[in-house]
Write an enzyme that holds these catalytic residues in place. Structure first.
Site, short mmCIF file in Angstrom:
data_model
loop_
_atom_site.label_atom_id
_atom_site.label_comp_id
_atom_site.label_asym_id
_atom_site.label_seq_id
_atom_site.Cartn_x
_atom_site.Cartn_y
_atom_site.Cartn_z
N PHE A 161 41.39 29.37 36.07
CA PHE A 161 42.58 28.56 36.27
C PHE A 161 42.34 27.16 35.69
O PHE A 161 41.25 26.60 35.82
CB PHE A 161 42.90 28.43 37.75
N LYS A 192 34.77 44.15 36.85
CA LYS A 192 35.59 43.74 38.00
C LYS A 192 36.33 44.92 38.61
O LYS A 192 36.78 44.83 39.76
CB LYS A 192 36.60 42.66 37.59
N CYS A 238 37.03 30.20 37.52
CA CYS A 238 36.33 31.47 37.32
C CYS A 238 35.40 31.46 36.11
O CYS A 238 34.70 32.44 35.86
CB CYS A 238 37.36 32.59 37.20
N HIS A 283 36.89 40.45 41.78
CA HIS A 283 36.74 39.19 41.05
C HIS A 283 35.98 38.19 41.91
O HIS A 283 36.50 37.70 42.92
CB HIS A 283 38.13 38.66 40.70
N HIS A 330 36.70 39.50 30.76
CA HIS A 330 37.15 38.88 32.00
C HIS A 330 37.94 39.90 32.81
O HIS A 330 37.71 40.05 34.00
CB HIS A 330 37.98 37.65 31.67
N GLU A 357 43.70 39.03 26.69
CA GLU A 357 42.29 39.10 26.29
C GLU A 357 42.07 40.13 25.19
O GLU A 357 41.32 39.88 24.24
CB GLU A 357 41.40 39.39 27.49
#
Length: 417
Positions: A403, A337, A165, A342, A305, A316
């Protein structure tokens, strides 16, 4: 070495909430959710039955039926958003040195739909290997920038960044670095993803990563809310034209913003989970600030994010508090998002566009779908809940984490001659 300045001269977007940049921005400011029940396949046996799909996209009309069949959706999306960006930037490649114009593109997965279809067809057969001759060139993640370069005749550096991502933020950083070091005049950069299919939804369901709020899809992506239960899958593409400043001025280009920094880091912690103390997130924001020559107090807005997962969101914010200190209470923070879902490898580019437009319009897009406060978050932090906010915006930062522990953060500011 004296770095050259890098500016943004064109934007293109194909998103679940708008198929052009103006449509996308209007939906962001008005807090529109792109989530709905999935239409592209039968979800009867799936735990999650909704997603943020691209709507009213006519690949055959855009590409012609014959050419569309040769391309995976993630490439179709890339070509579509890039056409908008090229037109927006007023580019006439016949008048430019195309050996110094490149394409760096991000995709976390690439042609998942193509791979799924070909394997299913083989499994249903008698064992005879009857594969489509376009199987491999439709599937491979690097093929999107290849097609973009072929379409426009661009012979500069050309490759794909694959960092889950964080992929399209990495593509922007690579393009930025090539230009400021004088190795190219311009890049078409960004990312695309198309994972809303049986394999994509089923795979993320198996990881328990997706929201299962099937009774109310529109409110399922709820970053920082007490009752968040996973991310909502999205798809689409975002294209940003990055250009060396003098090159842009010479051709009379309009300038949206200046890119001034980018940072990268690794969590070095877990295959899919973020570092519990937000270590990698803090490192990447610090790295981007250092690269841009900024202090934390210089940032006005962070597009986070913010995926709407129980463990990701707090890490975060913890990292932001560590990096920004008291300034964490002055800046605006939001997760777009909450509206787009996402977009995985395309998320960085699409969200960078949102941050750039926040600079343009002095408007912070909201984090929608906030219903219940989570005591994990300091109430003094402005997460821009539910409604866009007007304020002076001069410098913005946008984060993407992937990831594998991949982190990338980019910084833009208002252009000044």
């Amino acid at each position: 070495m004296e770095f050259k300045r890098v500016v943004v001269t064109g934007l293109g977007a194909l998103t679940p909430i708008g198929n052009t940049v103006p449509e996308y921005w209007n939906a962001l400011v008005n807090g529109v959710s792109g989530a709905a029940m999935i239409k592209s396949f039968d979800t009867t046996y799936f735990k999650t039955k909704f997603a943020c799909e691209v709507k009213n996209f006519d690949a055959d009309g855009f590409l012609g039926r014959k050419d569309a069949r040769k391309l995976d959706p993630f490439v179709q999306y890339a070509l579509f958003s890039t056409e908008e960006a090229v037109k927006d930037a007023g580019l006439d490649f016949d008048k430019l040195d195309t050996s110094r114009i490149g394409v760096i593109w991000g995709s976390g997965i690439g042609g998942l739909k193509t791979f799924l279809d070909e394997v299913v067809n083989f499994a249903k057969g008698d064992g005879t290997p009857k594969f489509n001759p376009f199987f491999i060139p439709k599937m491979i993640a690097d093929i999107a920038p290849g097609h973009i370069s072929i379409k426009y005749g661009l012979r500069g550096p050309n490759f794909t960044t694959v960092s889950a991502c964080a992929s399209s933020n990495n593509s922007l950083i690579d393009a930025f670095n090539y230009i400021r070091m004088g190795k190219a005049n311009m890049f078409i950069s960004g990312g695309s993803e198309a994972i809303i299919n049986e394999a994509g939804i089923g795979g993320f369901n198996a990881m328990h990563a997706l929201s299962t709020r099937n009774d109310d899809p529109a409110t399922a992506s709820r970053p920082f809310d007490l009752d968040r239960d996973g991310f909502v899958a999205g798809e689409g593409a975002g294209t940003i034209i990055l250009e060396e400043l003098e090159h842009a001025l010479k051709r009379g280009a309009k300038i949206y913003a200046e890119m001034i920094g980018g940072g990268m880091s690794a969590d070095a912690y877990h295959m899919t989970a973020p570092h519990p103390e937000g270590l990698g997130a803090a490192l990447v924001m610090k790295a981007a600030l250092e690269d841009a020559g900024l202090n934390p107090g210089d940032i006005d807005y962070v597009n986070v994010h913010g995926t709407s997962t129980p463990i990701g969101d707090p890490q975060e914010i913890k990292a932001i508090q560590e990096v920004f200190g008291e300034d964490a209470y002055r800046i605006n923070i939001s997760s777009t998002k909450s509206m787009t879902g996402h977009l995985l490898g395309a998320a960085g580019a699409v969200e960078a566009i949102a941050a750039i437009l926040a600079l343009q319009h002095n408007i912070i897009p909201p984090t929608i779908n906030h219903f219940n406060d989570d005591p994990a978050f300091d109430p003094r932090i402005n997460l821009t809940f539910n409604k866009a906010q007007e304020r002076e915006v001069n410098i913005v930062q946008s984060n993407s984490f992937g990831f594998g522990g991949h982190n990338a953060s980019v910084i833009f500011k208002k252009y000044q001659a």
